[in-house]
Design a protein around this motif. Structure first.
Motif, PDB file in Angstrom:
ATOM      1  N   MET A  17     -32.550   2.886 -39.404  1.00 19.74           N
ATOM      2  CA  MET A  17     -34.057   2.958 -40.525  1.00 19.74           C
ATOM      3  C   MET A  17     -35.438   1.986 -40.308  1.00 19.74           C
ATOM      4  SD  MET A  17     -33.900   4.238 -44.341  1.00 19.74           S
ATOM      5  CE  MET A  17     -34.595   6.165 -44.333  1.00 19.74           C
ATOM      6  N   THR A  18     -36.205   2.476 -40.302  1.00 21.55           N
ATOM      7  CA  THR A  18     -36.857   1.774 -40.191  1.00 21.55           C
ATOM      8  C   THR A  18     -37.299   0.448 -41.549  1.00 21.55           C
ATOM      9  OG1 THR A  18     -38.957   3.311 -38.675  1.00 21.55           O
ATOM     10  CG2 THR A  18     -39.982   1.323 -40.049  1.00 21.55           C
ATOM     11  N   GLU A  19     -38.364  -0.448 -40.968  1.00 17.79           N
ATOM     12  CA  GLU A  19     -38.215  -1.393 -42.471  1.00 17.79           C
ATOM     13  C   GLU A  19     -38.963  -1.185 -43.607  1.00 17.79           C
ATOM     14  OE1 GLU A  19     -36.874  -4.931 -44.544  1.00 17.79           O
ATOM     15  OE2 GLU A  19     -35.988  -3.437 -42.669  1.00 17.79           O
ATOM     16  N   ALA A  20     -38.653  -0.750 -44.260  1.00 18.39           N
ATOM     17  CA  ALA A  20     -40.156  -0.239 -45.427  1.00 18.39           C
ATOM     18  C   ALA A  20     -40.492  -1.407 -46.108  1.00 18.39           C
ATOM     19  CB  ALA A  20     -39.060   0.474 -46.914  1.00 18.39           C
ATOM     20  N   PRO A  21     -42.288  -0.948 -46.198  1.00 11.32           N
ATOM     21  CA  PRO A  21     -42.908  -2.108 -46.929  1.00 11.32           C
ATOM     22  C   PRO A  21     -41.969  -2.439 -48.695  1.00 11.32           C
ATOM     23  CG  PRO A  21     -43.706  -0.245 -46.512  1.00 11.32           C
ATOM     24  CD  PRO A  21     -42.998  -0.152 -46.079  1.00 11.32           C
ATOM     25  N   ALA A  22     -42.993  -4.211 -48.985  1.00 11.67           N
ATOM     26  CA  ALA A  22     -42.815  -3.828 -49.968  1.00 11.67           C
ATOM     27  C   ALA A  22     -42.808  -2.705 -51.330  1.00 11.67           C
ATOM     28  CB  ALA A  22     -43.169  -5.318 -50.404  1.00 11.67           C
ATOM     29  N   GLY A  23     -43.284  -1.880 -50.868  1.00 15.12           N
ATOM     30  CA  GLY A  23     -43.455  -0.144 -52.020  1.00 15.12           C
ATOM     31  C   GLY A  23     -42.588   0.779 -52.049  1.00 15.12           C
ATOM     32  N   GLY A  24     -41.729  -0.162 -50.685  1.00 14.38           N
ATOM     33  CA  GLY A  24     -40.067   0.942 -50.540  1.00 14.38           C
ATOM     34  C   GLY A  24     -39.689   1.691 -49.557  1.00 14.38           C
ATOM     35  N   ARG A  25     -41.002   1.983 -49.345  1.00 11.99           N
ATOM     36  CA  ARG A  25     -40.689   3.291 -47.989  1.00 11.99           C
ATOM     37  C   ARG A  25     -41.491   3.167 -46.939  1.00 11.99           C
ATOM     38  NH1 ARG A  25     -43.960   8.375 -48.113  1.00 11.99           N
ATOM     39  NH2 ARG A  25     -46.072   8.225 -49.394  1.00 11.99           N
ATOM     40  N   PRO A  26     -41.657   3.017 -45.930  1.00 13.45           N
ATOM     41  CA  PRO A  26     -42.837   3.278 -44.209  1.00 13.45           C
ATOM     42  C   PRO A  26     -44.008   3.993 -45.270  1.00 13.45           C
ATOM     43  CG  PRO A  26     -40.229   3.818 -43.832  1.00 13.45           C
ATOM     44  CD  PRO A  26     -40.600   3.944 -45.187  1.00 13.45           C
ATOM     45  N   LEU A  58     -30.237  16.178 -37.113  1.00  7.79           N
ATOM     46  CA  LEU A  58     -29.894  17.512 -37.464  1.00  7.79           C
ATOM     47  C   LEU A  58     -30.247  18.692 -37.487  1.00  7.79           C
ATOM     48  CD1 LEU A  58     -31.539  16.401 -41.065  1.00  7.79           C
ATOM     49  CD2 LEU A  58     -28.840  16.310 -40.059  1.00  7.79           C
ATOM     50  N   LEU A  59     -31.013  19.008 -35.787  1.00  2.00           N
ATOM     51  CA  LEU A  59     -31.739  20.225 -35.560  1.00  2.00           C
ATOM     52  C   LEU A  59     -32.272  20.046 -34.194  1.00  2.00           C
ATOM     53  CD1 LEU A  59     -35.075  20.236 -38.136  1.00  2.00           C
ATOM     54  CD2 LEU A  59     -33.655  21.171 -37.901  1.00  2.00           C
ATOM     55  N   PRO A  60     -32.053  21.378 -33.437  1.00  2.00           N
ATOM     56  CA  PRO A  60     -32.140  21.151 -32.204  1.00  2.00           C
ATOM     57  C   PRO A  60     -33.741  20.445 -31.637  1.00  2.00           C
ATOM     58  CG  PRO A  60     -32.033  23.894 -33.340  1.00  2.00           C
ATOM     59  CD  PRO A  60     -32.008  22.444 -34.140  1.00  2.00           C
ATOM     60  N   ALA A  61     -34.088  19.976 -30.871  1.00  2.00           N
ATOM     61  CA  ALA A  61     -34.726  19.192 -30.412  1.00  2.00           C
ATOM     62  C   ALA A  61     -36.302  20.124 -30.297  1.00  2.00           C
ATOM     63  CB  ALA A  61     -34.818  18.786 -28.806  1.00  2.00           C
ATOM     64  N   ALA A  62     -36.480  21.746 -30.138  1.00  2.00           N
ATOM     65  CA  ALA A  62     -36.924  23.061 -29.963  1.00  2.00           C
ATOM     66  C   ALA A  62     -37.492  22.860 -31.927  1.00  2.00           C
ATOM     67  CB  ALA A  62     -37.220  24.168 -29.612  1.00  2.00           C
ATOM     68  N   GLU A 121     -40.258   7.877 -38.827  1.00  2.00           N
ATOM     69  CA  GLU A 121     -38.852   8.304 -38.972  1.00  2.00           C
ATOM     70  C   GLU A 121     -38.399   9.603 -39.342  1.00  2.00           C
ATOM     71  OE1 GLU A 121     -35.396   6.118 -40.803  1.00  2.00           O
ATOM     72  OE2 GLU A 121     -36.685   5.441 -39.528  1.00  2.00           O
ATOM     73  N   LEU A 122     -39.284  10.744 -40.525  1.00  2.00           N
ATOM     74  CA  LEU A 122     -38.985  11.381 -40.661  1.00  2.00           C
ATOM     75  C   LEU A 122     -38.274  12.778 -39.131  1.00  2.00           C
ATOM     76  CD1 LEU A 122     -41.618  12.513 -43.053  1.00  2.00           C
ATOM     77  CD2 LEU A 122     -39.183  12.267 -43.770  1.00  2.00           C
ATOM     78  N   ARG A 123     -39.314  12.164 -37.966  1.00  2.00           N
ATOM     79  CA  ARG A 123     -38.452  13.285 -36.805  1.00  2.00           C
ATOM     80  C   ARG A 123     -37.444  12.447 -36.295  1.00  2.00           C
ATOM     81  NH1 ARG A 123     -44.659  13.006 -36.092  1.00  2.00           N
ATOM     82  NH2 ARG A 123     -44.730  11.212 -34.744  1.00  2.00           N
ATOM     83  N   ARG A 124     -37.286  11.285 -36.346  1.00  2.00           N
ATOM     84  CA  ARG A 124     -35.805  10.346 -35.760  1.00  2.00           C
ATOM     85  C   ARG A 124     -35.103  11.342 -36.418  1.00  2.00           C
ATOM     86  NH1 ARG A 124     -38.409   6.071 -35.123  1.00  2.00           N
ATOM     87  NH2 ARG A 124     -38.206   4.870 -37.302  1.00  2.00           N
ATOM     88  N   HIS A 125     -35.044  11.784 -38.164  1.00  2.00           N
ATOM     89  CA  HIS A 125     -34.598  11.911 -39.024  1.00  2.00           C
ATOM     90  C   HIS A 125     -33.812  13.717 -38.506  1.00  2.00           C
ATOM     91  CE1 HIS A 125     -31.568  12.384 -42.265  1.00  2.00           C
ATOM     92  NE2 HIS A 125     -32.391  13.906 -42.803  1.00  2.00           N
ATOM     93  N   ALA A 126     -34.838  14.114 -38.327  1.00  2.00           N
ATOM     94  CA  ALA A 126     -35.168  15.905 -38.134  1.00  2.00           C
ATOM     95  C   ALA A 126     -34.704  15.462 -36.483  1.00  2.00           C
ATOM     96  CB  ALA A 126     -36.665  16.599 -37.685  1.00  2.00           C
TER      97      ALA A 126
END
Length: 145
Positions: A1-10, A26-30, A18-23
């Motif tokens: 997972m990407t290192e989050a900045p001080a605010g707590g999330r990328p 879980l999902l087919p590439a298409a 990060e969202l694309r990597r997570h998806a």
């Protein structure tokens, strides 16, 4: 997972990646989105449902940088992909299916390739090599038949 900045999330591009990597896990590439737009909140109708008509159009300028075709064959394939998918442009390394292509679009692209290059690429090869650059290599090698 990407290192989050001080605010707590990328933020921005890091969050989208990060969202694309997570998806992708879980999902087919298409089905993995190629462009993610962050909104402060989703627009709602007076009844509280999602107001799809009020969603902003994605800004194509914020999309990924596209690799230019390397030769005339790649340029011709990029034109075929763009025409079949109804897009203004397609890069040499863009995945046909991540751009929204379906099996019906693939059949249309294969027909366009056959008419343009005079050689048949088997549908399985198209699914295995779904980028302009990789299909150009298949064509250089004799169409993959």
């Amino acid at each position: 997972m990407t290192e989050a900045p001080a605010g707590g999330r990328p933020s921005g591009d890091d969050l989208a990646a990060e969202l694309r990597r997570h998806a992708a896990r879980l999902l087919p590439a298409a089905m993995v989105p190629s462009l993610i737009v962050e909104l402060p909140e989703l627009p709602r109708t007076p009844s509280g449902k999602l107001d799809r008509a009020a969603l902003p159009a994605p800004d194509a300028a914020r999309g990924p940088v596209r690799a230019e075709p390397g030769d005339e064959r790649e340029a011709a394939l990029a034109e075929i992909f763009a025409e079949v998918l109804g897009l203004p442009a397609v890069g040499a390394d863009d995945d046909f299916f991540r751009l929204g292509g379906t099996s019906v679009h693939a059949v249309r692209a294969l027909a366009g390739m056959s008419a343009r290059f005079g050689t048949r690429v088997p549908p399985l090869r198209f699914f295995q090599e779904p980028t302009v650059r990789r299909l150009a290599r298949v064509l250089r090698e004799g169409g993959g038949s």
